[in-house]
Design an enzyme around this catalytic site. Structure first.
Site, PDB file in Angstrom:
ATOM      1  N   THR A  49       0.815  -1.215   0.000  1.00  0.00           N
ATOM      2  CA  THR A  49       0.000   0.000   0.000  1.00  0.00           C
ATOM      3  C   THR A  49       0.846   1.261   0.000  1.00  0.00           C
ATOM      4  OG1 THR A  49      -1.816  -1.120   1.144  1.00  0.00           O
ATOM      5  CG2 THR A  49      -1.771   1.280   1.277  1.00  0.00           C
ATOM      6  N   SER A 108       1.269  -7.058  -1.615  1.00  0.00           N
ATOM      7  CA  SER A 108       1.904  -8.147  -0.869  1.00  0.00           C
ATOM      8  C   SER A 108       1.119  -9.445  -0.901  1.00  0.00           C
ATOM      9  CB  SER A 108       2.159  -7.722   0.578  1.00  0.00           C
ATOM     10  OG  SER A 108       0.979  -7.603   1.322  1.00  0.00           O
ATOM     11  N   THR A 118       1.030  -4.661   4.105  1.00  0.00           N
ATOM     12  CA  THR A 118       0.652  -5.152   5.428  1.00  0.00           C
ATOM     13  C   THR A 118       0.042  -6.549   5.413  1.00  0.00           C
ATOM     14  OG1 THR A 118      -1.503  -4.032   5.276  1.00  0.00           O
ATOM     15  CG2 THR A 118       0.302  -2.824   6.334  1.00  0.00           C
ATOM     16  N   ASP A 119      -0.511  -7.001   4.288  1.00  0.00           N
ATOM     17  CA  ASP A 119      -1.194  -8.295   4.282  1.00  0.00           C
ATOM     18  C   ASP A 119      -0.265  -9.456   4.605  1.00  0.00           C
ATOM     19  OD1 ASP A 119      -3.586  -7.105   3.768  1.00  0.00           O
ATOM     20  OD2 ASP A 119      -3.861  -7.940   1.759  1.00  0.00           O
TER      21      ASP A 119
END
Length: 321
Positions: A12, A54, A86-87
């Site tokens: 992101t 990600s 972040t995933d």
């Protein structure tokens, strides 16, 4: 001022909106160093490892980050920053930590709101990560996530909020905080001896169980040729009793088997009937690791063509350290 390597690993913080406003991965470098203040960016060298989102990363993409970290450590830099989606940040941070042997910190950060969105949090998180990396107290902490002002060790950090700015926790596992008054460390994380760098075994999967789950998923994964299998069960690592024979069949087929819990805290233990049966069969308890992290520990332990018995020994030694 210590030199730092900043790895652009997409996500992101580096994403762009398409014509419909949907966030997509950037094709080239995000030039993240440029968002830092002049003082913060001094001595920071940026390198790109990945340019997508990600959720699309694979083990080979993650291993490029491992390689760049190792190269930076060999060059004697003060620390490494990884701007990441972040995933899967918790996965890649943990994977890097399994291999990281140096004293320089490796700090992952990112954003929940893209640079194109009002109130984007990426620049603040990146500045915080630089501040932490340059703090003397960061030496020896290994790999950590710096996000929303908290410093969380890679071993325990998990994404708990899909959209809010304080994405990662559990808050009780934080080893420190960072804000406009500086860095305050409150704990030192455990650092088992690292693994030598090898390509992780890709044939390790997770079987997540729910109410009424049967043995079909475990049997299907074994039939599909997995070398390692993590069963995400309930409570302290419990499963329905009719799943136990499938796990026994997996063990008989030479599959490295582990049991994890879906709970955030408390870990696993052979307290109840099914958990005790699994322990007797040789299933490796995840203890405080999530299923996703036990999967990565298994993938590394099985890497380099190691057999299941050797991998089980290595995984148990790492967990016990």
């Amino acid at each position: 001022m210590s030199s730092l390597v900043l790895i652009d690993a997409g996500g992101t913080i580096a994403s762009l909106p398409d014509a419909q406003g949907v966030l997509v991965g950037r094709a080239g470098s995000a030039r993240l160093r440029d968002v830092l203040s002049a003082d913060a960016r001094e001595g920071v060298v940026e390198r790109q490892a990945y340019a997508g989102l990600s959720e699309d990363m694979g083990l080979a993409d993650a291993m490029r980050i491992v390689t760049i970290v190792a190269q930076a450590e060999a060059e004697g830099v003060g620390g490494v920053l990884v701007a990441h989606g972040t995933d899967t940040m918790e996965d890649v941070a943990f994977l890097v930590d399994l291999f990281h042997a140096g004293q320089g910190p490796v700090l992952f950060t990112g954003a929940q709101r893209a640079a194109s969105a009002p109130g984007c949090d990426g620049p603040a998180n990146l500045h915080d990560a630089v501040t932490v990396a340059r703090d003397p107290g960061a030496r020896g902490i290994g790999c950590a996530i710096v996000f929303g002002g908290r410093i969380l060790p890679a071993r325990s950090a998990r994404k708990l909020d899909s959209s809010g700015p304080e994405a990662f926790g559990p808050h009780g596992s934080a080893i420190g905080r960072v804000d406009d008054h500086g860095v305050r460390f409150t704990a030192t994380p455990r650092r088992p001896a690292p693994f030598a760098i090898v390509d992780p075994e890709p044939r390790v999967e997770i079987a997540a169980l729910g109410l009424g789950s049967g043995p079909a998923l475990v049997d299907a994964l074994v039939a599909g040729g997995v070398r390692g299998l993590v069963v995400e069960g309930f409570g302290r690592g419990n499963v329905p009793m009719d799943v136990v024979p499938a796990i026994e069949r997996a063990r008989a087929a030479g599959v490295l088997v582990g049991i994890a819990t879906s709970c955030i805290g408390g870990g696993t233990a052979p307290t109840y009937q099914s958990g005790a049966r699994l322990a007797a069969l040789g299933a490796v308890g995840a203890e405080d690791l999530s299923a996703r992290k036990l999967r990565l520990l298994f993938a590394v332990a099985l890497g380099g063509g190691r057999d299941a018995a050797t991998a089980e020994r290595l995984a148990r030694e790492w967990l016990a350290a």
